[in-house]
Design a protein around this motif. Structure first.
Motif, PDB file in Angstrom:
ATOM      1  N   ALA A  13       0.833  -1.205   0.000  1.00 35.46           N
ATOM      2  CA  ALA A  13       0.000   0.000   0.000  1.00 35.46           C
ATOM      3  C   ALA A  13       0.866   1.253   0.000  1.00 35.46           C
ATOM      4  CB  ALA A  13      -0.933   0.001   1.210  1.00 35.46           C
ATOM      5  N   LEU A  14       1.981   1.195   0.701  1.00 39.38           N
ATOM      6  CA  LEU A  14       2.902   2.333   0.717  1.00 39.38           C
ATOM      7  C   LEU A  14       3.438   2.589  -0.685  1.00 39.38           C
ATOM      8  CD1 LEU A  14       5.599   3.166   3.334  1.00 39.38           C
ATOM      9  CD2 LEU A  14       6.240   3.092   0.924  1.00 39.38           C
ATOM     10  N   TYR A  15       3.756   1.520  -1.415  1.00 47.80           N
ATOM     11  CA  TYR A  15       4.282   1.692  -2.772  1.00 47.80           C
ATOM     12  C   TYR A  15       3.235   2.307  -3.704  1.00 47.80           C
ATOM     13  CZ  TYR A  15       6.319   0.768  -7.319  1.00 47.80           C
ATOM     14  OH  TYR A  15       6.805   0.925  -8.588  1.00 47.80           O
ATOM     15  N   ILE A  16       1.998   1.848  -3.583  1.00 48.49           N
ATOM     16  CA  ILE A  16       0.920   2.403  -4.411  1.00 48.49           C
ATOM     17  C   ILE A  16       0.757   3.892  -4.127  1.00 48.49           C
ATOM     18  CG2 ILE A  16      -1.571   2.374  -4.817  1.00 48.49           C
ATOM     19  CD1 ILE A  16      -1.449  -0.677  -4.278  1.00 48.49           C
ATOM     20  N   ALA A  17       0.830   4.272  -2.840  1.00 48.52           N
ATOM     21  CA  ALA A  17       0.727   5.678  -2.467  1.00 48.52           C
ATOM     22  C   ALA A  17       1.929   6.469  -2.987  1.00 48.52           C
ATOM     23  CB  ALA A  17       0.621   5.807  -0.951  1.00 48.52           C
ATOM     24  N   PHE A  18       3.080   5.826  -2.978  1.00 50.97           N
ATOM     25  CA  PHE A  18       4.297   6.474  -3.494  1.00 50.97           C
ATOM     26  C   PHE A  18       4.158   6.782  -4.982  1.00 50.97           C
ATOM     27  CE2 PHE A  18       8.339   5.691  -5.749  1.00 50.97           C
ATOM     28  CZ  PHE A  18       9.064   6.792  -5.304  1.00 50.97           C
ATOM     29  N   ILE A  19       3.646   5.816  -5.744  1.00 54.16           N
ATOM     30  CA  ILE A  19       3.452   6.022  -7.183  1.00 54.16           C
ATOM     31  C   ILE A  19       2.473   7.171  -7.426  1.00 54.16           C
ATOM     32  CG2 ILE A  19       2.506   4.989  -9.290  1.00 54.16           C
ATOM     33  CD1 ILE A  19       5.313   4.020  -8.523  1.00 54.16           C
ATOM     34  N   GLU A  20       1.428   7.229  -6.583  1.00 52.09           N
ATOM     35  CA  GLU A  20       0.459   8.317  -6.723  1.00 52.09           C
ATOM     36  C   GLU A  20       1.140   9.666  -6.479  1.00 52.09           C
ATOM     37  OE1 GLU A  20      -3.793   9.922  -4.875  1.00 52.09           O
ATOM     38  OE2 GLU A  20      -2.871   8.101  -4.112  1.00 52.09           O
ATOM     39  N   GLN A  21       1.996   9.724  -5.472  1.00 56.34           N
ATOM     40  CA  GLN A  21       2.719  10.971  -5.191  1.00 56.34           C
ATOM     41  C   GLN A  21       3.623  11.366  -6.357  1.00 56.34           C
ATOM     42  OE1 GLN A  21       4.811  11.277  -1.507  1.00 56.34           O
ATOM     43  NE2 GLN A  21       3.030  10.797  -0.230  1.00 56.34           N
ATOM     44  N   GLU A  22       4.241  10.366  -6.979  1.00 60.84           N
ATOM     45  CA  GLU A  22       5.161  10.639  -8.080  1.00 60.84           C
ATOM     46  C   GLU A  22       4.434  11.152  -9.329  1.00 60.84           C
ATOM     47  OE1 GLU A  22       8.965  10.054  -8.134  1.00 60.84           O
ATOM     48  OE2 GLU A  22       8.065  10.801  -6.270  1.00 60.84           O
ATOM     49  N   THR A  23       3.181  10.741  -9.475  1.00 58.35           N
ATOM     50  CA  THR A  23       2.448  11.102 -10.696  1.00 58.35           C
ATOM     51  C   THR A  23       1.552  12.328 -10.524  1.00 58.35           C
ATOM     52  OG1 THR A  23       0.713   9.506 -10.104  1.00 58.35           O
ATOM     53  CG2 THR A  23       2.473   8.737 -11.582  1.00 58.35           C
ATOM     54  N   GLN A  24       1.406  12.798  -9.278  1.00 55.62           N
ATOM     55  CA  GLN A  24       0.561  13.971  -9.015  1.00 55.62           C
ATOM     56  C   GLN A  24       1.458  15.148  -8.611  1.00 55.62           C
ATOM     57  OE1 GLN A  24      -2.742  14.107  -9.506  1.00 55.62           O
ATOM     58  NE2 GLN A  24      -2.827  11.952 -10.102  1.00 55.62           N
ATOM     59  N   PRO A  25       1.605  16.149  -9.461  1.00 57.09           N
ATOM     60  CA  PRO A  25       2.499  17.282  -9.191  1.00 57.09           C
ATOM     61  C   PRO A  25       2.224  17.995  -7.868  1.00 57.09           C
ATOM     62  CG  PRO A  25       1.722  17.331 -11.453  1.00 57.09           C
ATOM     63  CD  PRO A  25       0.935  16.265 -10.760  1.00 57.09           C
ATOM     64  N   ALA A  26       0.976  17.973  -7.413  1.00 55.91           N
ATOM     65  CA  ALA A  26       0.623  18.702  -6.191  1.00 55.91           C
ATOM     66  C   ALA A  26       1.410  18.212  -4.982  1.00 55.91           C
ATOM     67  CB  ALA A  26      -0.873  18.572  -5.928  1.00 55.91           C
ATOM     68  N   TYR A  27       1.782  16.937  -4.976  1.00 59.83           N
ATOM     69  CA  TYR A  27       2.515  16.374  -3.837  1.00 59.83           C
ATOM     70  C   TYR A  27       3.910  16.981  -3.703  1.00 59.83           C
ATOM     71  CZ  TYR A  27      -1.034  12.764  -3.079  1.00 59.83           C
ATOM     72  OH  TYR A  27      -2.202  12.094  -2.799  1.00 59.83           O
ATOM     73  N   SER A  28       4.499  17.421  -4.809  1.00 56.02           N
ATOM     74  CA  SER A  28       5.860  17.955  -4.772  1.00 56.02           C
ATOM     75  C   SER A  28       5.937  19.240  -3.959  1.00 56.02           C
ATOM     76  CB  SER A  28       6.373  18.207  -6.194  1.00 56.02           C
ATOM     77  OG  SER A  28       5.576  19.190  -6.837  1.00 56.02           O
ATOM     78  N   GLU A  29       4.806  19.863  -3.740  1.00 55.18           N
ATOM     79  CA  GLU A  29       4.774  21.103  -2.977  1.00 55.18           C
ATOM     80  C   GLU A  29       4.761  20.857  -1.472  1.00 55.18           C
ATOM     81  OE1 GLU A  29       1.414  23.289  -4.337  1.00 55.18           O
ATOM     82  OE2 GLU A  29       2.010  23.208  -6.456  1.00 55.18           O
ATOM     83  N   LEU A  30       4.541  19.611  -1.084  1.00 52.15           N
ATOM     84  CA  LEU A  30       4.475  19.278   0.343  1.00 52.15           C
ATOM     85  C   LEU A  30       5.872  19.036   0.917  1.00 52.15           C
ATOM     86  CD1 LEU A  30       1.482  16.753   0.307  1.00 52.15           C
ATOM     87  CD2 LEU A  30       1.415  19.164   0.949  1.00 52.15           C
ATOM     88  N   PRO A  31       6.072  19.317   2.201  1.00 50.97           N
ATOM     89  CA  PRO A  31       7.360  19.012   2.841  1.00 50.97           C
ATOM     90  C   PRO A  31       7.637  17.507   2.799  1.00 50.97           C
ATOM     91  CG  PRO A  31       6.027  20.452   4.222  1.00 50.97           C
ATOM     92  CD  PRO A  31       5.134  19.981   3.114  1.00 50.97           C
TER      93      PRO A  31
END
Length: 244
Positions: A13-31
């Protein structure tokens, strides 16, 4: 490499969430710390959901969708909503207390018992639904075998056991002793929810042997919340609604 490591560590589940973070630009703005927290929360949620599904399967409930929120609190049922909702919080499980539900056939005793079991499972407790007549048949079939002790040991590990249809048919002396074994194992170790058409005052005679009856009732009744349900059959009411 990250995928291989998460698979090895069983962090799917952590990996799936990681992939989502990598593909959604909005996550890059988070600390960075916040992103790691979100990954760990995704894994925790997935594991909690899997545990609940495992506990639900183990519980063998007939009313899988039974919910405290769906209980009918009409005046004719004589249900104290405050008590019902308070028990749903699960404190009785923490202190190994029991719940006794009595009332006529179709009053909804089994539904309420299983609603409590569903709620207990969401709180992380294990549960098991048993009809007393079937339980006695099973114990008779394995009595004298090594499986008998193994089965009692398995029951002892379960946090909440529902004993449905208590008092439907007379217990033999050996069955009353079986019941005492189960009840004794749960003293300060687990909780029982018992449903019965018999008023509690008639339980002593149902349990066949006076000595065994005293031992069982002392362990169950004096440590229990007692809920007496009144009113017409809920099954009959529901059937009439379906026909309209």
């Amino acid at each position: 490499m990250i995928q291989e490591l998460t698979q090895k560590l069983k962090l799917n589940a952590l990996y799936i969430a990681f992939i989502e973070q990598e593909t959604q630009p909005a996550y890059s703005e988070l600390p960075f710390e916040k992103r790691v927290q979100m990954l760990l929360e995704a894994e925790e949620l997935d594991r909690d959901n899997k545990k609940i599904q495992r506990l639900l399967k183990q519980a063998k409930l007939h009313e899988k969708g039974a919910s405290i929120n769906e209980i009918n609190f009409t005046a004719d049922r004589n249900l104290d909503k405050g008590v019902i909702l308070d028990l749903a919080g699960g404190a009785y499980l923490k202190y190994f207390r029991n719940i006794i539900l009595t009332g006529p056939t179709g009053a909804g005793k089994s539904y309420i018992a299983q609603a409590y079991a569903n709620k207990a499972i969401t709180l992380g407790y294990s549960a098991l639904y048993l009809r007393v007549p079937r339980l006695m048949q099973h114990l008779q079939a394995i009595r004298g075998d090594e499986e008998y002790l193994k089965y009692l040991t398995r029951l002892k590990r379960i946090n909440l056991i529902i004993l449905d249809d208590f008092g439907v048919s007379p217990l033999k002396a050996v069955e009353a002793r079986d019941l005492l074994e189960i009840v004794e194992d749960r003293t300060n170790n687990g909780s029982l929810i018992i449903t019965s058409q018999l008023p509690i005052k008639d339980w002593h005679g149902y349990l066949h042997n006076a000595t065994i009856a005293d031992a069982i009732l002392d362990r169950i009744v004096h440590n229990a919340y007692k809920i007496e349900i009144e009113g017409a059959s809920q099954r009959k009411k529901n059937a009439q609604k379906m026909m309209k």
